[in-house]
Write an enzyme that holds these catalytic residues in place. Sequence first.
Site, PDB file in Angstrom:
ATOM      1  N   TYR A  89      -7.460  -8.818   7.894  1.00 36.51           N
ATOM      2  CA  TYR A  89      -8.514  -8.149   7.132  1.00 36.51           C
ATOM      3  C   TYR A  89      -9.737  -9.071   7.021  1.00 36.51           C
ATOM      4  CZ  TYR A  89      -4.714  -4.885   6.343  1.00 36.51           C
ATOM      5  OH  TYR A  89      -3.678  -4.002   6.541  1.00 36.51           O
ATOM      6  N   GLY A 143      10.026  -7.061  -0.934  1.00 33.83           N
ATOM      7  CA  GLY A 143       9.220  -5.878  -0.658  1.00 33.83           C
ATOM      8  C   GLY A 143      10.045  -4.657  -0.315  1.00 33.83           C
ATOM      9  N   ARG A 144      10.304  -4.455   0.967  1.00 30.54           N
ATOM     10  CA  ARG A 144      11.006  -3.225   1.365  1.00 30.54           C
ATOM     11  C   ARG A 144      12.395  -3.127   0.769  1.00 30.54           C
ATOM     12  NH1 ARG A 144       9.714  -4.516   7.392  1.00 30.54           N
ATOM     13  NH2 ARG A 144       9.938  -6.548   6.381  1.00 30.54           N
ATOM     14  N   CYS A 158       0.831  -1.198   0.000  1.00 31.88           N
ATOM     15  CA  CYS A 158       0.000   0.000   0.000  1.00 31.88           C
ATOM     16  C   CYS A 158       0.868   1.252   0.000  1.00 31.88           C
ATOM     17  CB  CYS A 158      -0.874   0.041   1.244  1.00 31.88           C
ATOM     18  SG  CYS A 158      -2.158  -1.198   1.246  1.00 31.88           S
ATOM     19  N   GLN A 162      -3.657  -7.199  -6.189  1.00 33.62           N
ATOM     20  CA  GLN A 162      -4.214  -7.829  -4.996  1.00 33.62           C
ATOM     21  C   GLN A 162      -5.585  -7.218  -4.713  1.00 33.62           C
ATOM     22  OE1 GLN A 162      -2.796  -6.964  -0.939  1.00 33.62           O
ATOM     23  NE2 GLN A 162      -2.470  -9.158  -0.679  1.00 33.62           N
TER      24      GLN A 162
HETATM   25  C1  FNR Z   1       2.996  -4.058   3.024  1.00 29.09           C
HETATM   26  N1  FNR Z   1       2.478  -5.355   2.991  1.00 29.09           N
HETATM   27  C2  FNR Z   1       1.273  -5.608   2.385  1.00 29.09           C
HETATM   28  N2  FNR Z   1       0.782  -6.862   2.299  1.00 29.09           N
HETATM   29  C3  FNR Z   1      -0.317  -7.132   1.599  1.00 29.09           C
HETATM   30  O1  FNR Z   1      -0.726  -8.287   1.520  1.00 29.09           O
HETATM   31  N3  FNR Z   1      -0.998  -6.121   0.969  1.00 29.09           N
HETATM   32  C4  FNR Z   1      -0.587  -4.837   1.023  1.00 29.09           C
HETATM   33  O2  FNR Z   1      -1.157  -3.956   0.385  1.00 29.09           O
HETATM   34  C5  FNR Z   1       0.553  -4.553   1.813  1.00 29.09           C
HETATM   35  N4  FNR Z   1       0.971  -3.260   1.984  1.00 29.09           N
HETATM   36  C6  FNR Z   1       2.212  -3.005   2.522  1.00 29.09           C
HETATM   37  C7  FNR Z   1       2.718  -1.713   2.512  1.00 29.09           C
HETATM   38  C8  FNR Z   1       4.006  -1.467   2.958  1.00 29.09           C
HETATM   39  C9  FNR Z   1       4.540  -0.080   2.897  1.00 29.09           C
HETATM   40  C10 FNR Z   1       4.792  -2.521   3.454  1.00 29.09           C
HETATM   41  C11 FNR Z   1       6.209  -2.297   3.912  1.00 29.09           C
HETATM   42  C12 FNR Z   1       4.281  -3.796   3.499  1.00 29.09           C
HETATM   43  C13 FNR Z   1       3.345  -6.508   3.332  1.00 29.09           C
HETATM   44  C14 FNR Z   1       4.291  -6.814   2.171  1.00 29.09           C
HETATM   45  O3  FNR Z   1       3.581  -7.300   1.042  1.00 29.09           O
HETATM   46  C15 FNR Z   1       5.351  -7.859   2.564  1.00 29.09           C
HETATM   47  O4  FNR Z   1       4.702  -9.055   2.868  1.00 29.09           O
HETATM   48  C16 FNR Z   1       6.176  -7.396   3.749  1.00 29.09           C
HETATM   49  O5  FNR Z   1       6.683  -6.096   3.537  1.00 29.09           O
HETATM   50  C17 FNR Z   1       7.339  -8.343   4.036  1.00 29.09           C
HETATM   51  O6  FNR Z   1       8.221  -8.411   2.947  1.00 29.09           O
HETATM   52  P1  FNR Z   1       9.627  -7.577   2.949  1.00 29.09           P
HETATM   53  O7  FNR Z   1       9.283  -6.117   2.923  1.00 29.09           O
HETATM   54  O8  FNR Z   1      10.355  -7.942   4.205  1.00 29.09           O
HETATM   55  O9  FNR Z   1      10.317  -8.044   1.702  1.00 29.09           O
END
Ligand code: FNR
Length: 386
Positions: free
Chosen positions: A188, A333-334, A27, A101
């Site tokens: 959710y 992700g991050r 998000c 998603q």
């Molecule tokens: C997320 N995550 C997330 N998960 C999901 O299912 N839908 C979403 O829209 C979001 N939004 C979201 C926003 C932000 C800013 C972050 C940092 C994370 C979780 C994301 O998809 C992921 O599972 C986690 O960030 C863990 O992966 P990384 O960042 O450690 O590679």
Amino acid sequence: MTVPHLFRPLALRGLQVRNRVALPPMCQYSAADGLAGDWHLVHLGKFAQGGFGIVFVEATAVEARGRITHGDLGIWCDAQVPALARIAGFLAANGAVPAIQLAHAGRKASMQRPWQGNGPMTAADQEGGERIWPVVAASAEPLEPGWLVPEALDPAGLATVREAWRTATLRAAEAGFGIAEVHSAHGYLLHSFLSPLSNRRNDAYGGDRGGRMRFPLEVVETVRAAWPADRPLFVRISAVDGIDGGWSLEDSVAYAHELKARGVDVVDCSSGGLAGSATAGRNAPRGLGFQVPYAERIRADVGIMTMAVGLVLDAAQAEAIVAAGQADIVAIGREAMNDPNWAVHAARALGLPDGGFAEWPQQYGWWLERRERVLERIRSNSPPVA
Ligand code: FNR
């Protein structure tokens, strides 16, 4: 050379994905009235340019009341389709499979953006003109004291939500996405049905695990029926609640069997979020790749493809996950925010032919490959540093 596992193409129904690297949904809290804007196009476009095989558009609400925050993307009306189609088109034109998603935040809707507090909206948040809205869930229990008390969905309410998923799916197909993902994780709406800690219903949608899975599975059936047969469907799960008495990995294995039977192609294995923020780490201990064992177990026990996500940082770590058969796809992700060119850098790190420069968009790769030769010459001619 043998191609590294991470860069072996993946066939998913009618799609061919160029590698096993995905950008997971994240998000941005940057939409107005659910509409995607320039931020989303540039943000997501970078990852297609950076070599990712799959790029997920963030949690996109199937109903306006299913947004987490006022800044969430939406796909609850036709007017939201063109901006999403523009993004899907750009991603596909740059070699990535555009993915989306589909989500409903349930009792975790009507929240502050993370940087506004990451809690339920307050009266002060309304001063800027954004309003608190009523939320729905499996049961009329708030996430925590001080959060909105949701309305428990009755049979008519369940039908309304199912229909919202159906029409959202049709819009996602029309927008040109190649992959749809049902969000059934992170506390959710659908997760609130799955977990015994949030589902206190005594009708057919509560009780034992079969009852608690009923509504999420109905949604998955609805989405699968509306989604073109040649396009893959993913489901994101919280493999464990990480709370005593909560949803367990055994439950997730059972759920994944049911998902597979309903034509789901990939289980995207996250965890936690039933209480508190989805991104807060208080429910389960977190180390590098902490959720990979969930993807591995579900893949092995159910015989379904999995996506691993969570603190995967570098190419060697991601390669090892796919090579060991723990997951079929690895989401970054991050770390991708930190390096939008993560995938093309990984290609180089894993020793793809031609220094991995063929993986870059030619607008960049052509130059970088030549610059590399110049740099090698400079380095070999430079006297050693004293
Ligand atoms: C997320 N995550 C997330 N998960 C999901 O299912 N839908 C979403 O829209 C979001 N939004 C979201 C926003 C932000 C800013 C972050 C940092 C994370 C979780 C994301 O998809 C992921 O599972 C986690 O960030 C863990 O992966 P990384 O960042 O450690 O590679």
